[in-house]
Motif scaffolding. Structure first.
Motif, PDB file in Angstrom:
ATOM      1  N   PRO A 177       0.836  -1.210   0.000  1.00 39.12           N
ATOM      2  CA  PRO A 177       0.000   0.000   0.000  1.00 39.12           C
ATOM      3  C   PRO A 177       0.863   1.250   0.000  1.00 39.12           C
ATOM      4  N   SER A 178       0.552   2.180  -0.883  1.00 42.50           N
ATOM      5  CA  SER A 178       1.402   3.361  -1.040  1.00 42.50           C
ATOM      6  C   SER A 178       1.500   4.176   0.238  1.00 42.50           C
ATOM      7  N   GLU A 179       0.473   4.128   1.071  1.00 43.25           N
ATOM      8  CA  GLU A 179       0.523   4.912   2.304  1.00 43.25           C
ATOM      9  C   GLU A 179       1.450   4.289   3.350  1.00 43.25           C
ATOM     10  N   GLN A 180       1.935   3.057   3.101  1.00 44.31           N
ATOM     11  CA  GLN A 180       2.853   2.398   4.027  1.00 44.31           C
ATOM     12  C   GLN A 180       4.320   2.551   3.619  1.00 44.31           C
ATOM     13  N   ILE A 181       4.563   3.302   2.555  1.00 46.52           N
ATOM     14  CA  ILE A 181       5.941   3.512   2.082  1.00 46.52           C
ATOM     15  C   ILE A 181       6.475   4.812   2.676  1.00 46.52           C
ATOM     16  N   TYR A 182       7.626   4.737   3.353  1.00 41.77           N
ATOM     17  CA  TYR A 182       8.240   5.926   3.934  1.00 41.77           C
ATOM     18  C   TYR A 182       9.001   6.717   2.874  1.00 41.77           C
ATOM     19  N   TYR A 183       9.903   6.043   2.183  1.00 43.64           N
ATOM     20  CA  TYR A 183      10.641   6.684   1.084  1.00 43.64           C
ATOM     21  C   TYR A 183      11.252   5.611   0.198  1.00 43.64           C
ATOM     22  N   ILE A 184      11.622   6.023  -1.009  1.00 44.06           N
ATOM     23  CA  ILE A 184      12.229   5.127  -1.990  1.00 44.06           C
ATOM     24  C   ILE A 184      13.524   5.770  -2.468  1.00 44.06           C
ATOM     25  N   GLU A 185      14.600   4.998  -2.497  1.00 40.32           N
ATOM     26  CA  GLU A 185      15.885   5.541  -2.925  1.00 40.32           C
ATOM     27  C   GLU A 185      16.550   4.643  -3.952  1.00 40.32           C
ATOM     28  N   GLU A 238      19.623   2.666  -5.595  1.00 38.07           N
ATOM     29  CA  GLU A 238      20.863   1.986  -5.211  1.00 38.07           C
ATOM     30  C   GLU A 238      21.419   1.308  -6.451  1.00 38.07           C
ATOM     31  N   GLY A 239      22.362   1.963  -7.137  1.00 34.19           N
ATOM     32  CA  GLY A 239      22.886   1.422  -8.383  1.00 34.19           C
ATOM     33  C   GLY A 239      21.797   1.391  -9.434  1.00 34.19           C
ATOM     34  N   ARG A 240      21.557   0.203 -10.004  1.00 34.66           N
ATOM     35  CA  ARG A 240      20.498   0.055 -10.999  1.00 34.66           C
ATOM     36  C   ARG A 240      19.174  -0.363 -10.378  1.00 34.66           C
ATOM     37  N   ASN A 241      19.149  -0.481  -9.065  1.00 36.63           N
ATOM     38  CA  ASN A 241      17.946  -0.893  -8.358  1.00 36.63           C
ATOM     39  C   ASN A 241      17.379   0.258  -7.542  1.00 36.63           C
ATOM     40  N   VAL A 242      16.202   0.032  -7.010  1.00 39.49           N
ATOM     41  CA  VAL A 242      15.609   0.955  -6.044  1.00 39.49           C
ATOM     42  C   VAL A 242      15.269   0.160  -4.788  1.00 39.49           C
ATOM     43  N   THR A 243      15.240   0.851  -3.655  1.00 31.56           N
ATOM     44  CA  THR A 243      14.834   0.235  -2.398  1.00 31.56           C
ATOM     45  C   THR A 243      13.707   1.050  -1.799  1.00 31.56           C
ATOM     46  N   ALA A 244      12.609   0.375  -1.497  1.00 31.76           N
ATOM     47  CA  ALA A 244      11.476   1.023  -0.825  1.00 31.76           C
ATOM     48  C   ALA A 244      11.536   0.673   0.659  1.00 31.76           C
ATOM     49  N   HIS A 245      11.577   1.695   1.484  1.00 24.84           N
ATOM     50  CA  HIS A 245      11.557   1.519   2.934  1.00 24.84           C
ATOM     51  C   HIS A 245      10.107   1.664   3.389  1.00 24.84           C
ATOM     52  N   THR A 246       9.548   0.590   3.913  1.00 25.26           N
ATOM     53  CA  THR A 246       8.114   0.552   4.194  1.00 25.26           C
ATOM     54  C   THR A 246       7.846   0.042   5.602  1.00 25.26           C
ATOM     55  N   ALA A 247       6.584   0.117   5.983  1.00 22.99           N
ATOM     56  CA  ALA A 247       6.159  -0.396   7.285  1.00 22.99           C
ATOM     57  C   ALA A 247       6.314  -1.909   7.350  1.00 22.99           C
ATOM     58  N   VAL A 307       7.035  13.414  -2.748  1.00 19.47           N
ATOM     59  CA  VAL A 307       7.841  14.517  -3.264  1.00 19.47           C
ATOM     60  C   VAL A 307       9.237  14.002  -3.570  1.00 19.47           C
ATOM     61  N   ARG A 308       9.813  14.509  -4.635  1.00 25.75           N
ATOM     62  CA  ARG A 308      11.185  14.175  -5.010  1.00 25.75           C
ATOM     63  C   ARG A 308      12.105  15.156  -4.287  1.00 25.75           C
ATOM     64  N   ILE A 309      12.948  14.663  -3.401  1.00 22.17           N
ATOM     65  CA  ILE A 309      13.844  15.540  -2.649  1.00 22.17           C
ATOM     66  C   ILE A 309      15.274  15.485  -3.184  1.00 22.17           C
ATOM     67  N   HIS A 310      15.519  14.534  -4.058  1.00 22.30           N
ATOM     68  CA  HIS A 310      16.859  14.341  -4.617  1.00 22.30           C
ATOM     69  C   HIS A 310      16.675  13.479  -5.854  1.00 22.30           C
ATOM     70  N   ARG A 311      17.608  13.544  -6.785  1.00 20.82           N
ATOM     71  CA  ARG A 311      17.478  12.701  -7.980  1.00 20.82           C
ATOM     72  C   ARG A 311      17.513  11.223  -7.629  1.00 20.82           C
ATOM     73  N   ARG A 312      17.946  10.921  -6.403  1.00 14.58           N
ATOM     74  CA  ARG A 312      18.045   9.525  -5.973  1.00 14.58           C
ATOM     75  C   ARG A 312      17.044   9.170  -4.868  1.00 14.58           C
ATOM     76  N   CYS A 313      16.102  10.063  -4.579  1.00 12.67           N
ATOM     77  CA  CYS A 313      15.216   9.792  -3.436  1.00 12.67           C
ATOM     78  C   CYS A 313      13.827  10.398  -3.625  1.00 12.67           C
ATOM     79  N   LEU A 314      12.804   9.580  -3.360  1.00 13.16           N
ATOM     80  CA  LEU A 314      11.393   9.979  -3.414  1.00 13.16           C
ATOM     81  C   LEU A 314      10.783   9.711  -2.041  1.00 13.16           C
ATOM     82  N   VAL A 315      10.119  10.719  -1.480  1.00 15.75           N
ATOM     83  CA  VAL A 315       9.672  10.646  -0.086  1.00 15.75           C
ATOM     84  C   VAL A 315       8.156  10.786   0.012  1.00 15.75           C
ATOM     85  N   ASN A 316       7.565   9.991   0.903  1.00 17.56           N
ATOM     86  CA  ASN A 316       6.149  10.148   1.252  1.00 17.56           C
ATOM     87  C   ASN A 316       6.052  11.284   2.262  1.00 17.56           C
TER      88      ASN A 316
END
Length: 234
Positions: free
Chosen positions: A151-159, A161-170, A193-202
């Motif tokens: 669920p999108s509301e359970q995602i804290y931020y996404i960053e 990492e190389g060619r991958n992304v990591t979602a930090h969630t509940a 919101v995009r706070i950095h080219r490498r990070c998207l934040v809820n």
């Protein structure tokens, strides 16, 4: 037809396409799933030139071994780069292709002769996934052979990492192959919101913004805010 599963079939034997169409219509009718067979193709070029109606997601059922210049794997490689929201299911008599299908993040691999119940299970799960995506209720994460819905509301931020992304969630951290730009589009209209080219934040989890140090505190984690992205915080 807005909730219909939009299918494109590719098999160089036309009779196989007709059989698959009949099976799909039968299974979807029994499951009360609206379906649209948009194209039955025997040539890979017809599939590559296909334009979906209303830009809706398309499900490609691709035979792997084609007596042509390109095979189903080649078609998937090209289309998945151009159309990341579409779904690819391989149909083959050769299960030894499973690893290559896995590397391409295919939704499923159906082995010929296809069992009706295997097709039913695949279509049922796929339909539920597409409904979730259309409602913006969950983020689809593909990790190996698994597809996870968070669920999108359970995602804290996404960053990145190389060619991958990591979602930090509940539910924990998930790492998979994707681009932040595509995820930003998938989550558009929500509180990200995009706070950095490498990070998207809820933004729901932003606890503090330190303007002097160009950082935000997101669920207890300090993250850098690039000066170019500061406007997104206003």
């Amino acid at each position: 037809m807005s909730d219909a599963l939009n299918f494109v079939l590719l098999d160089d034997v036309a009779s196989h396409n007709r059989i698959m169409e009949q099976m799909l219509l039968g299974v979807c009718g029994e499951e009360d799933i609206p379906v649209n067979i948009a194209l039955k193709a025997s040539n890979f070029e017809d599939v590559l030139s296909y334009v979906p109606p209303n830009a809706q997601p398309t499900v490609f059922l691709l035979d792997i071994r084609l007596d042509q210049e390109q095979n189903g794997l080649d078609v998937c490689r090209r289309l998945s780069r151009e159309r990341p929201d579409d779904y690819f299911i391989f149909v083959t008599a050769y299960p030894n292709y499973a690893l290559e299908c896995l590397k391409l993040h295919a939704y499923d691999l159906l082995v010929k002769p296809i069992l009706r119940e295997d097709l039913r299970a695949c279509v049922r799960c796929l339909y539920q996934e597409i409904l979730h995506a259309r409602r913006g209720a969950a983020l689809r994460i593909s990790i190996g052979s698994r597809t996870i819905f968070v669920p999108s509301e359970q995602i804290y931020y996404i960053e990145v990492e190389g060619r991958n992304v990591t979602a930090h969630t509940a539910q924990g951290d998930y790492t998979w192959r994707a681009t932040l730009s595509n995820l930003e589009k998938a989550l558009s209209g929500q509180r990200y919101v995009r706070i950095h080219r490498r990070c998207l934040v809820n933004s729901a989890y932003i606890q503090e913004w330190n303007d002097a140090e160009d950082t935000v505190l997101v669920h207890g984690t300090p993250l850098h805010v690039s000066r170019r992205m500061r406007r997104n915080m206003l």
